[in-house]
Structure formats: structure tokens, C-alpha cells
Design a protein around this motif. Sequence first.
Motif, PDB file in Angstrom:
ATOM      1  N   HIS A  47      -6.478  -3.800   1.123  1.00 17.43           N
ATOM      2  CA  HIS A  47      -5.937  -3.894   2.470  1.00 17.43           C
ATOM      3  C   HIS A  47      -4.556  -3.244   2.434  1.00 17.43           C
ATOM      4  N   MET A  48      -4.244  -2.439   3.427  1.00 17.90           N
ATOM      5  CA  MET A  48      -2.960  -1.733   3.479  1.00 17.90           C
ATOM      6  C   MET A  48      -2.279  -2.000   4.820  1.00 17.90           C
ATOM      7  N   THR A  49      -0.971  -2.187   4.774  1.00 19.46           N
ATOM      8  CA  THR A  49      -0.188  -2.383   5.986  1.00 19.46           C
ATOM      9  C   THR A  49       1.060  -1.515   5.892  1.00 19.46           C
ATOM     10  N   ALA A  50       1.326  -0.763   6.955  1.00 14.98           N
ATOM     11  CA  ALA A  50       2.523   0.079   7.008  1.00 14.98           C
ATOM     12  C   ALA A  50       3.500  -0.516   8.017  1.00 14.98           C
ATOM     13  N   GLU A  51       4.696  -0.791   7.548  1.00  9.90           N
ATOM     14  CA  GLU A  51       5.777  -1.260   8.405  1.00  9.90           C
ATOM     15  C   GLU A  51       6.944  -0.334   8.169  1.00  9.90           C
ATOM     16  N   ASP A  52       8.000  -0.487   8.924  1.00 13.52           N
ATOM     17  CA  ASP A  52       9.164   0.377   8.779  1.00 13.52           C
ATOM     18  C   ASP A  52       9.683   0.344   7.344  1.00 13.52           C
ATOM     19  N   GLY A  53       9.452   1.431   6.630  1.00 10.08           N
ATOM     20  CA  GLY A  53       9.985   1.582   5.285  1.00 10.08           C
ATOM     21  C   GLY A  53       9.220   0.906   4.174  1.00 10.08           C
ATOM     22  N   VAL A  54       8.087   0.263   4.479  1.00  9.25           N
ATOM     23  CA  VAL A  54       7.354  -0.451   3.432  1.00  9.25           C
ATOM     24  C   VAL A  54       5.842  -0.289   3.625  1.00  9.25           C
ATOM     25  N   LEU A  55       5.160   0.099   2.555  1.00  8.49           N
ATOM     26  CA  LEU A  55       3.709   0.117   2.511  1.00  8.49           C
ATOM     27  C   LEU A  55       3.276  -1.066   1.645  1.00  8.49           C
ATOM     28  N   THR A  56       2.550  -1.999   2.244  1.00 10.46           N
ATOM     29  CA  THR A  56       2.069  -3.169   1.510  1.00 10.46           C
ATOM     30  C   THR A  56       0.611  -2.945   1.146  1.00 10.46           C
ATOM     31  N   LEU A  57       0.297  -3.148  -0.121  1.00  8.46           N
ATOM     32  CA  LEU A  57      -1.053  -2.995  -0.651  1.00  8.46           C
ATOM     33  C   LEU A  57      -1.519  -4.351  -1.148  1.00  8.46           C
ATOM     34  N   ARG A  58      -2.718  -4.748  -0.755  1.00 10.71           N
ATOM     35  CA  ARG A  58      -3.280  -6.025  -1.205  1.00 10.71           C
ATOM     36  C   ARG A  58      -4.666  -5.749  -1.766  1.00 10.71           C
ATOM     37  N   ALA A  59      -4.813  -5.934  -3.054  1.00  9.82           N
ATOM     38  CA  ALA A  59      -6.081  -5.671  -3.744  1.00  9.82           C
ATOM     39  C   ALA A  59      -6.813  -6.986  -3.981  1.00  9.82           C
ATOM     40  N   GLU A  60      -8.130  -6.969  -3.722  1.00  7.38           N
ATOM     41  CA  GLU A  60      -8.968  -8.147  -3.933  1.00  7.38           C
ATOM     42  C   GLU A  60     -10.236  -7.720  -4.664  1.00  7.38           C
ATOM     43  N   ALA A  61     -10.665  -8.554  -5.604  1.00  6.89           N
ATOM     44  CA  ALA A  61     -11.901  -8.266  -6.341  1.00  6.89           C
ATOM     45  C   ALA A  61     -12.393  -9.561  -6.977  1.00  6.89           C
ATOM     46  N   PRO A  62     -13.694  -9.632  -7.280  1.00 11.48           N
ATOM     47  CA  PRO A  62     -14.228 -10.869  -7.859  1.00 11.48           C
ATOM     48  C   PRO A  62     -13.749 -11.156  -9.283  1.00 11.48           C
ATOM     49  N   GLY A  63     -13.464 -10.125 -10.060  1.00  8.01           N
ATOM     50  CA  GLY A  63     -13.046 -10.325 -11.448  1.00  8.01           C
ATOM     51  C   GLY A  63     -11.787  -9.542 -11.768  1.00  8.01           C
ATOM     52  N   GLU A  64     -11.186  -9.868 -12.910  1.00  3.47           N
ATOM     53  CA  GLU A  64      -9.953  -9.203 -13.336  1.00  3.47           C
ATOM     54  C   GLU A  64     -10.169  -7.711 -13.603  1.00  3.47           C
ATOM     55  N   ASP A  65     -11.290  -7.356 -14.212  1.00  5.48           N
ATOM     56  CA  ASP A  65     -11.569  -5.944 -14.493  1.00  5.48           C
ATOM     57  C   ASP A  65     -11.727  -5.145 -13.208  1.00  5.48           C
ATOM     58  N   GLU A  66     -12.429  -5.723 -12.239  1.00  3.21           N
ATOM     59  CA  GLU A  66     -12.612  -5.052 -10.956  1.00  3.21           C
ATOM     60  C   GLU A  66     -11.281  -4.917 -10.205  1.00  3.21           C
ATOM     61  N   LEU A  67     -10.457  -5.967 -10.279  1.00  7.64           N
ATOM     62  CA  LEU A  67      -9.141  -5.932  -9.637  1.00  7.64           C
ATOM     63  C   LEU A  67      -8.280  -4.825 -10.248  1.00  7.64           C
ATOM     64  N   ALA A  68      -8.302  -4.723 -11.559  1.00  6.25           N
ATOM     65  CA  ALA A  68      -7.546  -3.671 -12.242  1.00  6.25           C
ATOM     66  C   ALA A  68      -8.022  -2.285 -11.801  1.00  6.25           C
ATOM     67  N   ARG A  69      -9.316  -2.151 -11.567  1.00  6.53           N
ATOM     68  CA  ARG A  69      -9.867  -0.855 -11.139  1.00  6.53           C
ATOM     69  C   ARG A  69      -9.415  -0.503  -9.723  1.00  6.53           C
ATOM     70  N   VAL A  70      -9.437  -1.474  -8.808  1.00  4.48           N
ATOM     71  CA  VAL A  70      -8.942  -1.225  -7.446  1.00  4.48           C
ATOM     72  C   VAL A  70      -7.491  -0.765  -7.503  1.00  4.48           C
ATOM     73  N   LYS A  71      -6.673  -1.500  -8.238  1.00  8.39           N
ATOM     74  CA  LYS A  71      -5.251  -1.157  -8.338  1.00  8.39           C
ATOM     75  C   LYS A  71      -5.058   0.224  -8.951  1.00  8.39           C
ATOM     76  N   ALA A  72      -5.808   0.548  -9.987  1.00  5.90           N
ATOM     77  CA  ALA A  72      -5.667   1.847 -10.659  1.00  5.90           C
ATOM     78  C   ALA A  72      -6.027   2.995  -9.727  1.00  5.90           C
TER      79      ALA A  72
END
Length: 95
Positions: A47-72
Motif C-alpha cells: 500500500h502506498m500513500t503520497a503526502e506533501d514530502g513523504v511517500l509511505t510504503l506499507r508491505a503486507e505478506a503472510p510470511g517473513e520471506d514473502e514480506l522480504a520479497r515485497v520490500k525488495a
Amino acid sequence: MNTQQAQVTTAQASRYLQQLCKHFAHKIPVEYDDRRGRADFPWGTCHMTAEDGVLTLRAEAPGEDELARVKAVVDDHLTRFAWRETLTVTWGPAA
């Protein structure tokens, strides 16, 4: 569900959000406008949100390996798209 979040300081938050979503839309389901985006990877969601001067990224996944892959994947693409500036993407617990 494993979740982590990063806040990236940039004057181009909306531009990068849209660029990421347009790029990802070639291969995966994506929803976005100039302020919010969602990319549904087979292994998790960003999930991504753009506000004045800040891009917020929120990664979600069922497992740690999958979460690491989304972030990468998101980190790699954002770094390439933002080659004109040096961005710092630091992931941590979601708020």
C-alpha cells in the motif's frame, strides 16, 4: 499477516507512487490515483500513500520471506525510478 512500513522523504512522492503503480500494472493487479496506491503481488501487497514530502510504503505478506520479497521489489524499483536523488528507505514496524 506480517506488516512493515517505511516513510520516504521526497518532494516527488506522488510522482514515484504513480510511476511504481504504472510499472507494476504491466504484470500484477494495481489500483491507484495521485495520492494512494495498492500493488497486489502474488506473494504480498504494498500500500502506498503520497503526502506533501513523504511517500509511505506499507508491505503486507503472510510470511517473513514473502514480506522480504515485497520490500525488495518495491525498494529496487523505487531506487531505480528515483535515480536523480538519494532516497533512504528504512522499513520498520507498521504504525
